[in-house]
Design a protein around this motif. Structure first.
Motif, PDB file in Angstrom:
ATOM      1  N   LEU A  83       1.011  -1.244   0.033  1.00 12.80           N
ATOM      2  CA  LEU A  83       0.079  -0.181  -0.004  1.00 12.80           C
ATOM      3  C   LEU A  83       0.851   1.314  -0.080  1.00 12.80           C
ATOM      4  N   GLU A  84       0.468   2.326  -0.937  1.00 20.17           N
ATOM      5  CA  GLU A  84       1.127   3.444  -0.968  1.00 20.17           C
ATOM      6  C   GLU A  84       0.541   4.509  -0.103  1.00 20.17           C
ATOM      7  N   VAL A  85       1.358   5.379   0.612  1.00 19.99           N
ATOM      8  CA  VAL A  85       0.913   6.444   1.342  1.00 19.99           C
ATOM      9  C   VAL A  85       1.574   7.685   0.757  1.00 19.99           C
ATOM     10  N   MET A  86       0.880   8.729   0.649  1.00 22.16           N
ATOM     11  CA  MET A  86       1.435  10.043   0.299  1.00 22.16           C
ATOM     12  C   MET A  86       1.948  10.810   1.435  1.00 22.16           C
ATOM     13  N   THR A  87       3.395  11.324   1.505  1.00 23.34           N
ATOM     14  CA  THR A  87       3.894  11.903   2.055  1.00 23.34           C
ATOM     15  C   THR A  87       4.475  13.419   1.946  1.00 23.34           C
ATOM     16  N   THR A  88       4.687  14.307   2.920  1.00 20.78           N
ATOM     17  CA  THR A  88       5.327  15.444   2.771  1.00 20.78           C
ATOM     18  C   THR A  88       6.979  15.228   2.892  1.00 20.78           C
ATOM     19  N   ALA A  89       7.761  15.971   2.315  1.00 14.92           N
ATOM     20  CA  ALA A  89       9.166  15.834   2.480  1.00 14.92           C
ATOM     21  C   ALA A  89       9.466  16.374   3.652  1.00 14.92           C
ATOM     22  N   LEU A  90      10.465  15.822   4.366  1.00  6.77           N
ATOM     23  CA  LEU A  90      10.987  16.230   5.697  1.00  6.77           C
ATOM     24  C   LEU A  90      11.572  17.806   5.782  1.00  6.77           C
ATOM     25  N   SER A  91      12.129  17.959   4.393  1.00  5.31           N
ATOM     26  CA  SER A  91      12.691  19.175   4.382  1.00  5.31           C
ATOM     27  C   SER A  91      11.369  20.611   4.320  1.00  5.31           C
ATOM     28  N   ASP A  92      10.081  19.960   4.145  1.00  6.04           N
ATOM     29  CA  ASP A  92       9.259  20.817   4.086  1.00  6.04           C
ATOM     30  C   ASP A  92       8.244  20.779   5.594  1.00  6.04           C
ATOM     31  N   CYS A  93       8.883  20.088   6.389  1.00  6.52           N
ATOM     32  CA  CYS A  93       8.285  19.873   7.788  1.00  6.52           C
ATOM     33  C   CYS A  93       8.932  20.934   8.826  1.00  6.52           C
ATOM     34  N   ALA A  94       8.241  21.678   9.078  1.00  8.57           N
ATOM     35  CA  ALA A  94       8.784  22.673  10.143  1.00  8.57           C
ATOM     36  C   ALA A  94       8.995  22.147  11.366  1.00  8.57           C
ATOM     37  N   ARG A  95      10.544  22.118  11.766  1.00  7.38           N
ATOM     38  CA  ARG A  95      10.894  21.458  13.061  1.00  7.38           C
ATOM     39  C   ARG A  95      10.370  22.116  14.160  1.00  7.38           C
ATOM     40  N   LYS A  96      10.168  23.475  14.394  1.00  5.75           N
ATOM     41  CA  LYS A  96       9.970  23.992  15.531  1.00  5.75           C
ATOM     42  C   LYS A  96       8.818  23.770  16.284  1.00  5.75           C
ATOM     43  N   ASN A  97       7.835  23.232  15.693  1.00  5.57           N
ATOM     44  CA  ASN A  97       6.568  23.433  16.346  1.00  5.57           C
ATOM     45  C   ASN A  97       5.809  21.900  16.488  1.00  5.57           C
ATOM     46  N   ILE A  98       6.974  20.635  16.310  1.00  8.18           N
ATOM     47  CA  ILE A  98       6.768  19.631  16.414  1.00  8.18           C
ATOM     48  C   ILE A  98       6.422  19.255  17.789  1.00  8.18           C
ATOM     49  N   ASP A  99       5.466  18.514  18.304  1.00 12.47           N
ATOM     50  CA  ASP A  99       5.120  18.163  19.529  1.00 12.47           C
ATOM     51  C   ASP A  99       5.683  16.830  19.932  1.00 12.47           C
ATOM     52  N   THR A 100       5.241  15.743  18.970  1.00 10.45           N
ATOM     53  CA  THR A 100       5.588  14.399  19.126  1.00 10.45           C
ATOM     54  C   THR A 100       5.936  13.878  17.822  1.00 10.45           C
ATOM     55  N   LEU A 101       7.015  13.140  17.770  1.00  9.82           N
ATOM     56  CA  LEU A 101       7.602  12.644  16.595  1.00  9.82           C
ATOM     57  C   LEU A 101       7.549  10.983  16.769  1.00  9.82           C
ATOM     58  N   ILE A 102       7.146  10.357  15.616  1.00  9.33           N
ATOM     59  CA  ILE A 102       6.806   8.940  15.816  1.00  9.33           C
ATOM     60  C   ILE A 102       7.407   8.334  14.530  1.00  9.33           C
ATOM     61  N   VAL A 103       8.468   7.318  14.512  1.00  2.00           N
ATOM     62  CA  VAL A 103       8.920   6.496  13.441  1.00  2.00           C
ATOM     63  C   VAL A 103       8.731   5.324  13.905  1.00  2.00           C
ATOM     64  N   GLY A 104       8.001   4.265  12.824  1.00  5.15           N
ATOM     65  CA  GLY A 104       7.761   2.910  12.966  1.00  5.15           C
ATOM     66  C   GLY A 104       8.891   2.178  12.370  1.00  5.15           C
ATOM     67  N   GLY A 105       8.593   0.844  12.297  1.00  6.93           N
ATOM     68  CA  GLY A 105       9.624  -0.131  11.910  1.00  6.93           C
ATOM     69  C   GLY A 105       9.060  -0.785  10.422  1.00  6.93           C
ATOM     70  N   GLY A 106       9.418  -1.944  10.270  1.00  9.24           N
ATOM     71  CA  GLY A 106       9.495  -2.916   9.086  1.00  9.24           C
ATOM     72  C   GLY A 106      10.606  -3.291   8.421  1.00  9.24           C
ATOM     73  N   PRO A 107      10.556  -3.986   7.393  1.00 10.89           N
ATOM     74  CA  PRO A 107      11.718  -4.601   6.815  1.00 10.89           C
ATOM     75  C   PRO A 107      12.492  -3.563   6.202  1.00 10.89           C
ATOM     76  N   GLY A 108      12.073  -2.631   5.910  1.00 11.62           N
ATOM     77  CA  GLY A 108      13.105  -1.358   5.372  1.00 11.62           C
ATOM     78  C   GLY A 108      13.668  -0.707   6.340  1.00 11.62           C
ATOM     79  N   VAL A 109      13.730  -1.110   7.828  1.00 16.76           N
ATOM     80  CA  VAL A 109      14.029  -0.122   8.820  1.00 16.76           C
ATOM     81  C   VAL A 109      15.696  -0.001   8.735  1.00 16.76           C
ATOM     82  N   HIS A 110      16.461  -1.060   8.306  1.00 12.12           N
ATOM     83  CA  HIS A 110      17.771  -1.037   8.569  1.00 12.12           C
ATOM     84  C   HIS A 110      18.300  -0.234   7.319  1.00 12.12           C
ATOM     85  N   ARG A 111      17.545  -0.237   6.030  1.00 18.54           N
ATOM     86  CA  ARG A 111      18.091   0.689   4.920  1.00 18.54           C
ATOM     87  C   ARG A 111      17.710   2.308   5.309  1.00 18.54           C
ATOM     88  N   ALA A 112      16.602   2.454   6.073  1.00 23.50           N
ATOM     89  CA  ALA A 112      16.336   3.728   6.511  1.00 23.50           C
ATOM     90  C   ALA A 112      17.418   4.071   7.481  1.00 23.50           C
TER      91      ALA A 112
END
Length: 328
Positions: A61-90
């Protein structure tokens, strides 16, 4: 923080990530906004990836995302990253790891679900901290990052602003706890009921539950005995009685039981009884004496000792913290 505060939650995806690792927590945050006053929803969220655009999850399944370069860092309250088969490449992707390293100091809560822990570790965010990941990856995390204190059992761990959680559905437990911290116990339990989550697990509960480990045997006869144990906690569950039911000598039964479950029969019985008592403390108004008896403990004192050994808390304190009916 005031109840009206709007908190921004950012989920970071990568190719071959596990869909449920972010979809489960995301659903919890969405349901928390469902009954809020117009314009006063407690959360907003953003789905991001390193380069943006469509990201294919491990299920295809494909999910549309925003580039991190366009993600304002200063007003992030909670940041979450998941896992999966591709985590070691990530975790080997310099741009992604650098972004986490530079953004984290300005974020109130940095979280990982399942093997997403490897991304945080690669960014140096877990140095000198305790952390957890999926039970099958604990040894690898320990080998790759000896500076991290890797815990095997917990559903999730909080260490100085960094939250790590165990495999897959543990992300929902983590999200419910984050909601509880922000909005209160009642709201977290409301969301849990909407998600049809049978039980909101505390972080200290073992991620690989006793009933699941007992029922995972390919030996159907052994599985039936395990189910019987769970359904008959108030009966005589000494090794001799269980061995007789299994048609084995006590010595053989104890040896086979440990081979199949990784624990002695006595330890398994105590864990099953603690688990049953814990659920009763959360969900019922029964006295601790009644709960101890129903769970098969000889007395309240035996229940207290078992709770201290397994959960490092007294039953009455556990009820105050986790009871569904506790006052807000």
């Amino acid at each position: 923080m005031a109840r009206s505060t709007v908190r921004r939650v950012v989920f970071v995806l990568f190719e071959d990530c596990l869909l449920l690792d972010f979809a489960g927590p995301l659903q919890a945050f969405e349901l928390a906004c469902e009954t809020s006053e117009a314009g006063r929803a407690p959360y907003v969220w953003q789905i991001c990836s390193l380069k943006g655009g469509a990201v294919k999850t491990s299920s295809g399944l494909e999910v549309m995302t925003t580039a991190l370069s366009d993600c304002a860092r200063k007003n992030i309250d909670t940041l979450i990253v998941g896992g999966g088969p591709g985590v070691h490449r990530a975790a080997a992707e310099a741009g992604l790891v650098d972004w986490f390293r530079s953004a984290a100091p300005n974020i109130r809560r940095v979280c990982s679900v399942c093997t997403g822990t490897f991304v945080l570790a690669a960014a140096g965010l877990l140095h000198g901290r305790s952390a957890v990941t999926h039970w099958s990856s604990c040894d690898l995390l320990r080998a790759q990052h000896p500076d991290v204190s890797v815990l095997v059992d917990p559903v999730f761990v909080h260490d100085r602003g960094i939250w790590t959680s165990a495999g897959v559905t543990a992300g929902i437990d983590l999200a419910l706890t984050l909601l509880e911290d922000d909005l209160g116990h009642g709201e977290a339990m409301r969301v849990a009921r909407r998600m049809v989550v049978f039980l909101k697990r505390p972080g200290g509960q073992a991620q690989f539950s006793v009933p699941l480990s007992l029922q995972s045997s390919e030996d159907r006869a052994f599985e039936n005995i395990a189910t019987w144990m769970q359904d008959n906690l108030g009966r005589d569950l000494r090794v001799e009685s269980l061995a007789e039911r299994a048609g084995m000598s006590p010595r053989t039964f104890a040896r086979v039981f440990r081979q199949k479950t990784g624990r002695t029969p006595g330890k398994a019985v105590e864990e099953l009884r603690v688990e049953a008592a814990r659920r009763a403390l959360e969900e019922s108004a029964s006295s601790i004496k009644e709960i101890a008896a129903r769970a098969g403990f000889q007395s309240e004192e035996h229940l207290r000792r078992a709770f201290r050994r397994r959960l490092n808390v007294l039953p009455q304190d556990y009820r105050v913290r986790f009871s569904q009916g506790r006052p807000q």
